[in-house]
Scaffold this motif. Structure first.
Motif, short mmCIF file in Angstrom:
data_model
loop_
_atom_site.label_atom_id
_atom_site.label_comp_id
_atom_site.label_asym_id
_atom_site.label_seq_id
_atom_site.Cartn_x
_atom_site.Cartn_y
_atom_site.Cartn_z
N ARG A 583 0.83 -1.20 0.00
CA ARG A 583 0.00 0.00 0.00
C ARG A 583 0.86 1.25 0.00
O ARG A 583 0.53 2.24 -0.65
CB ARG A 583 -0.91 -0.01 1.23
N ARG A 584 1.94 1.22 0.76
CA ARG A 584 2.82 2.39 0.79
C ARG A 584 3.39 2.68 -0.59
O ARG A 584 3.38 3.83 -1.05
CB ARG A 584 3.98 2.14 1.78
N VAL A 585 3.85 1.65 -1.26
CA VAL A 585 4.47 1.83 -2.57
C VAL A 585 3.47 2.40 -3.58
O VAL A 585 3.72 3.43 -4.21
CB VAL A 585 5.04 0.48 -3.08
N ILE A 586 2.31 1.75 -3.71
CA ILE A 586 1.37 2.15 -4.74
C ILE A 586 0.69 3.46 -4.40
O ILE A 586 0.50 4.34 -5.25
CB ILE A 586 0.31 1.04 -4.96
N GLY A 587 0.32 3.63 -3.13
CA GLY A 587 -0.32 4.88 -2.72
C GLY A 587 0.57 6.08 -2.94
O GLY A 587 0.12 7.13 -3.41
N ASN A 588 1.85 5.93 -2.63
CA ASN A 588 2.77 7.06 -2.78
C ASN A 588 3.10 7.35 -4.24
O ASN A 588 3.31 8.50 -4.62
CB ASN A 588 4.05 6.81 -1.98
N ILE A 589 3.15 6.30 -5.05
CA ILE A 589 3.37 6.54 -6.48
C ILE A 589 2.21 7.33 -7.06
O ILE A 589 2.39 8.27 -7.85
CB ILE A 589 3.58 5.21 -7.23
N GLU A 590 0.98 6.97 -6.66
CA GLU A 590 -0.17 7.72 -7.15
C GLU A 590 -0.13 9.16 -6.66
O GLU A 590 -0.46 10.09 -7.38
CB GLU A 590 -1.47 7.05 -6.71
N ARG A 591 0.30 9.34 -5.41
CA ARG A 591 0.38 10.68 -4.84
C ARG A 591 1.33 11.56 -5.64
O ARG A 591 0.99 12.67 -6.05
CB ARG A 591 0.84 10.58 -3.38
N VAL A 592 2.56 11.07 -5.89
CA VAL A 592 3.53 11.91 -6.59
C VAL A 592 3.21 12.03 -8.07
O VAL A 592 3.63 12.99 -8.72
CB VAL A 592 4.98 11.38 -6.38
N SER A 593 2.47 11.06 -8.62
CA SER A 593 2.06 11.16 -10.02
C SER A 593 1.21 12.41 -10.25
O SER A 593 1.28 13.03 -11.31
CB SER A 593 1.26 9.92 -10.44
N ASN A 594 0.42 12.78 -9.25
CA ASN A 594 -0.36 14.01 -9.35
C ASN A 594 0.53 15.22 -9.58
O ASN A 594 0.20 16.12 -10.36
CB ASN A 594 -1.19 14.22 -8.07
N LEU A 595 1.68 15.25 -8.90
CA LEU A 595 2.60 16.38 -9.05
C LEU A 595 3.20 16.41 -10.45
O LEU A 595 3.20 17.45 -11.12
CB LEU A 595 3.72 16.29 -8.01
N PHE A 596 3.72 15.27 -10.89
CA PHE A 596 4.41 15.24 -12.18
C PHE A 596 3.46 15.52 -13.34
O PHE A 596 3.81 16.25 -14.27
CB PHE A 596 5.07 13.87 -12.37
N LEU A 597 2.26 14.96 -13.28
CA LEU A 597 1.35 15.12 -14.41
C LEU A 597 0.68 16.48 -14.40
O LEU A 597 0.30 16.99 -15.46
CB LEU A 597 0.33 13.99 -14.41
N THR A 598 0.52 17.10 -13.24
CA THR A 598 0.05 18.48 -13.20
C THR A 598 1.05 19.39 -13.91
O THR A 598 0.67 20.28 -14.69
CB THR A 598 -0.14 18.95 -11.74
N LYS A 599 2.33 19.15 -13.67
CA LYS A 599 3.37 19.93 -14.35
C LYS A 599 3.30 19.72 -15.87
O LYS A 599 3.43 20.68 -16.64
CB LYS A 599 4.76 19.53 -13.83
N THR A 600 3.10 18.47 -16.28
CA THR A 600 2.99 18.19 -17.72
C THR A 600 1.82 18.95 -18.34
O THR A 600 1.95 19.57 -19.40
CB THR A 600 2.83 16.69 -17.94
N VAL A 601 0.67 18.93 -17.66
CA VAL A 601 -0.53 19.59 -18.19
C VAL A 601 -0.32 21.09 -18.31
O VAL A 601 -0.60 21.69 -19.36
CB VAL A 601 -1.75 19.27 -17.31
#
Length: 779
Positions: A583-601
């Motif tokens: 849960r830690r691994v997948i939850g945190n990857i989803e969390r930081v994905s929000n940051l990276f993809l917001t920047k892309t958008v």
């Protein structure tokens, strides 16, 4: 187990040391690696030759050609991403390989007339390999000796019925022994063996074949195609509409394209997976397939056996209740305990209680099978004796059967010792005694069950023991819905009806291996993600079909071979840590994905807005590099390693984009407005600084949203990143280095005001998202 030389013939005492050396020299060895982990060279290539590095490498070369060397700072990300990815994967590789050696099945081989345990890779052609219940067949061969030998070949053929093997029959690697014993000669080793390639592929250290990885790959492919038209539009605008020089136009294009690439997303994913493997390794947990970490994060049902999971593996003989006054009961028990070369826990307890050999001569043996639930033997002058489940061996109306159930309801294991006319005793045995065995409940079992209950993970206890006995143990541990255990012989065969029963009940006894497999399938049909734990050969089929198979380190080699996770410490209490790490691994990857993809958008939208407005791109490449450091890169690295216990759900890409697209649109619009309000009145440095202030403030607020719910270290992280961002605009050195000019207070005030509006809009986006769909990750 030791097969007598006379059974095999004198030539089959095994190879001599000289014969082994001769075959090794000829390359006739079982040279398939125990784990097909990536080599150091493959790890280096996989981390250096990436899509992200290729894009950044081209953009870096373009900037270097313009002479604006300071704007090439983003090139350091190539080294940073590759270096960290390699270090973490090499750490994980070392951890996995050390644990794999500890957890490796070691077949018993005859060498120089003696039996020795060897690693599978040490077997050579013509070796004589001994077999017992639960042993995995590691190379192809021909049976030399068989003692009621039954082989399960379902992993190869799909047929679940065991196959009785006789001398001269072929056995194939990938199958396993379910009952009896024997020996076979290796006829095909290494990559010539039937299942070698399959096993090699199945055990690869891999980061693929997961929803998370495939989702990220889709996003990256889309972005790669987007870069070409975005770059073309930007450079056309800079050259022909704004009339910039070629060098300046190229610099503007690179500044627009660099932030579109979520450069750290792959890195964070690789690091999170690798760190997860190392952390689990420190708890003596071997992850045989990395995607299993993702599966663990989604588990909502855990199917567990009673023996070895809720109770200790070992057993103790509590009492023997004679039912007919036969004085030969103790002699029969002592004789039966010596009929199997590899006795199970029940026979070991009986053998310990009756250490003296009665000297009965055995003429036939029916070894224990979890499908039959009894074992037996025929003795010269003493008849046929069986030992097993009373409700299987006795008729329904036999009073001894009722007595056995009454004893079993207290949580004890009860076996029937009976006499029969032949070794086909179903329902016709004559009761001689009830053998009562005690199992000690694991001291950590209740805490483990309580953890799963608190995490909304349902536990189903699925056992081959008497249902009342299993229910008594489960009830003593306060397992929800354990009050009414079900005898699996009364379960419906229809998958839909079975799923309905499984939804309502939690404890099942007298479950056959085929039923365990059906139960897993029924749960999966109701959209459950199922983890199956087990240690016996009867668990193999269910472990293979479960979303996540978890084997105990002391379990049979076949069980460990098909499981994705092996608990080398044999503790069920380790499983909460395993699930928590997933849960830690997948939850945190989803969390930081929000940051990276917001920047892309926001980068894509800002480039389009600037191109349509036919104005200079507001930022330099060095600006977008520092934005990435403070609003994404450093925070994402910290957040990716943080605790996280929320169960992950499917739909990763859609869920992340629902947050990233509106947030990115707000940031891009606010930044563009801030820039357009001053760019005709101010210098390029002042207008770029004004836009950068707006972008930094709103982007830091997105970071603050992604970091929720707050803890002291998250507040400290956000504060530190905000302070570092502020210093960029305050310190004379950073002003010169990053070409910033915040000297006009009016422009700065406008930037802050527009950023405040952007913050309000981003907050609205976040609250709407929460109302429409609860967040998938909490930390």
């Amino acid at each position: 187990m030791s097969i007598d030389n006379t059974a095999l013939g004198t030539i089959d005492g095994g190879l001599t040391s000289a014969e082994v050396a001769e075959r090794v020299a000829a390359g006739k060895t079982n040279d398939v690696p125990a784990r097909a982990s990536r080599t150091v060279g493959q790890i280096v290539r996989a981390n250096v030759l990436t899509r992200i590095n290729a894009i950044y490498g081209v953009l870096f070369a373009i900037i270097m050609s313009t002479g604006y060397f300071l704007d090439g700072m983003f090139g350091l990300l190539i080294i940073f991403n590759s270096g960290i990815g390699m270090i973490q994967e090499l750490r994980a590789k070392r951890t996995l390989e050390k644990l794999a050696i500890v957890g490796q099945a070691r077949p018993t081989v005859r060498r120089d007339g003696a039996t020795v345990e060897l690693a599978p890779s040490e077997i050579v052609l013509d070796d004589v390999i001994e077999l017992g219940p639960g042993d995995k067949i590691v190379v192809d061969g021909v049976v030399l000796a068989a003692d009621s030998l039954e082989i399960d070949e379902s992993l190869l053929t799909g047929e679940s019925d065991p196959v009785v093997k006789h001398p001269g029959d072929q056995v194939l690697s990938g199958s396993f022994v379910v009952a009896g014993g024997g020996a076979y000669r290796a006829t095909k080793v290494g990559r010539d063996a039937y299942a070698a390639k399959l096993a090699e592929e199945a055990s690869k250290f891999t980061l693929v074949k997961s929803e998370l990885r495939s989702g990220i790959d889709k996003i990256l492919k889309f972005i790669t195609f987007l870069l070409i038209p975005a770059g073309a539009l930007t450079i056309y605008n800079q050259l022909f509409n704004v009339n910039e020089s070629l060098a300046d136009a190229l610099r503007g294009m690179v500044a627009a394209l660099v932030p579109m690439v979520p450069e750290g997303l792959i890195l964070m994913t690789s690091v999170a997976f690798a760190v997860g493997v190392v952390r689990l390794g420190q708890r003596q947990c071997l992850v045989q397939e990395l995607p299993a970490i993702e599966g663990l994060a989604r588990v909502d049902v855990v199917c567990a056996d009673k023996t070895g999971t809720l109770t200790e593996n070992g057993m103790r003989l509590s009492e023997v209740r004679s039912t007919n006054g036969d004085a030969s009961v103790s002699l029969a028990l002592a004789a039966l305990a010596r009929t199997e070369a590899r006795p199970n826990a029940s026979l070991l307890a009986i053998a310990e209680a009756y250490p003296d050999d009665p000297g009965w001569h055995t003429t036939a043996v029916a070894p224990f099978s979890s499908a039959r639930k009894w074992s037996g033997a025929s003795f010269t002058d003493h008849g046929h004796w069986v030992l097993g489940a009373p409700d299987v061996l006795l008729s329904f109306d036999d009073p001894v059967r009722a007595e056995a159930e009454q004893i079993g309801s207290k949580g004890l294991r009860v076996l029937l010792l009976g006499q029969t006319d032949s070794l086909e005793p179903l329902g016709s045995a004559r009761a001689a005694a009830l053998v009562v065995l005690e199992q000690k409940v694991r001291p950590d079992a209740k805490d483990t069950l309580d953890y799963f209950a608190s995490q909304n993970v349902t536990v189903k206890v699925i056992s081959g023991d008497n249902a009342l006995s299993v229910g008594a143990v489960a009830s003593s541990l306060s397992l929800p819905n354990s009050a009414n255990p079900i005898d699996a012989r009364n379960l419906p065969s229809d998958n839909e009806e079975l799923a309905s029963v499984l939804q309502e009940r939690a404890v099942f006894g007298r479950v056959t291996p085929a039923q365990k497999r059906s139960m897993v399938s029924a749960l999966q049909s109701r959209e459950h993600t199922v983890a199956m734990t087990g240690d016996g050969v009867n668990d193999v089929l269910a472990l293979k079909d479960a979303d996540i198979g978890v084997a105990m380190g002391s379990g049979s080699p076949a069980t460990r071979a098909v499981a994705q996770i092996v608990l080398l410490d044999n503790k069920f209490a380790t499983l909460p840590y395993v699930v928590g790490e997933g849960r830690r691994v997948i939850g945190n990857i989803e969390r930081v994905s929000n940051l990276f993809l917001t920047k892309t958008v926001y980068s894509v939208l800002l480039a389009l807005m600037v191109g349509i407005a036919q104005v200079n791109y507001p930022f330099l490449p060095r600006h977008v590099t520092v934005i990435a450091w403070f609003t994404i890169g450093i925070p994402a690295f910290v957040l990716s390693l943080a605790p996280n216990n929320e169960r992950a759900r499917s739909g990763f890409v859609a869920r992340v984009m629902r947050m990233a697209i509106p947030s990115g649109a707000v940031i891009a619009t606010a930044t563009f407005i801030s820039y357009m309000l001053v760019h005709t009145k101010a210098s390029s440095e002042q207008s770029g600084t004004t836009a950068l202030i707006t972008l930094m403030i709103v982007a830091l607020w997105v970071l603050a949203i992604v970091a929720r719910p707050y803890k002291w270290w998250k507040v400290a992280l956000i504060t530190l990143m905000s302070a570092a961002s502020l210093l960029l605009f305050v310190l004379p050195f950073t002003q010169r280095f990053f070409a910033l000019d915040p000297s006009n207070n009016d422009y700065t005030a406008r930037a802050i005001g527009i950023a405040a509006v952007g913050i309000v809009l981003v907050e609205i986006v976040w609250w709407v998202q929460r109302k429409l769909m609860p967040p998938s990750v909490e930390g």
